[in-house]
Design an enzyme around this catalytic site. Structure first.
Site, PDB file in Angstrom:
ATOM      1  N   TYR A   1       0.880  -0.743  -0.168  1.00 56.06           N
ATOM      2  CA  TYR A   1      -0.039  -0.100  -0.257  1.00 56.06           C
ATOM      3  C   TYR A   1       0.871   1.434  -0.042  1.00 56.06           C
ATOM      4  O   TYR A   1       0.373   2.152  -0.609  1.00 56.06           O
ATOM      5  CB  TYR A   1      -0.672   0.201   1.007  1.00 56.06           C
ATOM      6  CG  TYR A   1      -1.438   1.325   1.446  1.00 56.06           C
ATOM      7  CD1 TYR A   1      -3.259   1.625   0.956  1.00 56.06           C
ATOM      8  CD2 TYR A   1      -1.294   2.097   2.108  1.00 56.06           C
ATOM      9  CE1 TYR A   1      -3.676   2.927   0.896  1.00 56.06           C
ATOM     10  CE2 TYR A   1      -2.123   3.354   2.321  1.00 56.06           C
ATOM     11  CZ  TYR A   1      -3.631   3.215   2.138  1.00 56.06           C
ATOM     12  OH  TYR A   1      -3.850   4.533   1.652  1.00 56.06           O
TER      13      TYR A   1
ATOM     14  N   SER B   1       2.546   1.851  -3.549  1.00 53.15           N
ATOM     15  CA  SER B   1       1.883   2.440  -4.186  1.00 53.15           C
ATOM     16  C   SER B   1       1.649   3.655  -4.211  1.00 53.15           C
ATOM     17  O   SER B   1       0.782   4.889  -5.295  1.00 53.15           O
ATOM     18  CB  SER B   1       0.380   1.308  -4.281  1.00 53.15           C
ATOM     19  OG  SER B   1      -0.762   1.945  -3.528  1.00 53.15           O
TER      20      SER B   1
END
Length: 245
Positions: free
Chosen positions: A151, A154
């Site tokens: 996460y 990204s």
């Protein structure tokens, strides 16, 4: 509330609930025509009906489907002035346990989809003489986080994509910025949000509380407005002071 977006046409991804839904409401309340894009078809239709907008079901992992949905939304709006790339997914796993397929899935939604939507929208904006794109990154994109390597990575990529997009699209009159929310009380991550965690996270902010979707929506609206006409390529923290870099 002001009508500073009267006549503006806005596309918001991930707008069926949470921060995205609040962003859609904010733009509509200020006079914009809003297209709601989300894979949650029923919830997206509910938000669209509430604000007098349109709903478009899309799985952002599907490149062709994403292009088609954005084109359809822009066609129904009669153009596009603002694109808000808000959609994102959160997964938890220890670094050494992350499955590469799950890594790819997170990047497909959180980062690659922004490339696809930006490519479609920016071409229309270029022909129209300009526009605004606001991407949603995260505090995690700047500070990382245990169990969130995919996460966080990204979201860090979103910041880089924002800066590169601002550099390339600026000469065409298109501004590109991103917001980096901190801990915001939404459906995302609710399953692991205990009372103890809420207390600990709130204590990290000098303001002593978690963020609300409205806190993020207000910053997004500012960045899309003419008041931010000389802002581009920036990553704005909306963290209550949890991080300041």
């Amino acid at each position: 509330m002001s009508v500073r977006f009267a006549g503006r046409r806005v596309v918001v991804t991930g707008a069926a609930r949470g921060i995205g839904a609040e962003i859609a409401r904010r733009f509509a309340a200020e006079g914009a025509k809003v297209a709601v894009l989300d894979r949650l078809a029923v919830e997206a239709k509910d938000v669209a009906a509430e604000i007098g907008g349109s709903a478009h079901e899309v799985d952002l992992r599907d490149v062709a489907g994403t292009r088609a949905a954005v084109r359809q939304a822009i066609g129904e709006l009669g153009g596009i002035d603002v694109l808000v790339n808000n959609a994102g997914i959160l997964r938890f796993a220890a670094l050494l346990d992350i499955d590469p397929e799950e890594w790819d899935d997170v990047f497909a939604v959180n980062t690659r989809s922004m490339l696809v939507t930006t490519q479609v929208a920016a071409r229309v904006m270029i022909d129209a003489g300009g526009g605004v794109i606001v991407n949603s990154s995260s505090m995690g994109g700047k500070a990382g986080g245990d169990g969130q390597a995919h996460y966080a990575a990204s979201k860090a990529a979103v910041i880089a994509l924002t800066r590169a997009s601002a550099a390339e699209l600026g000469p065409h009159g298109i501004r590109v910025n991103c917001v980096c929310p901190g801990y915001v009380a939404t459906e995302m991550g609710a399953a692991t949000r205990t009372a103890e965690k809420i207390e600990a996270w709130s204590a990290m902010s000098p303001l002593g509380r978690l963020g609300e979707p409205e806190d993020v929506a207000g910053v997004v609206a500012f960045l899309a407005s003419d008041d931010a006409a000389y802002l581009t390529g920036q990553a704005f923290n909306v963290t209550g002071g949890m991080i300041t870099h």
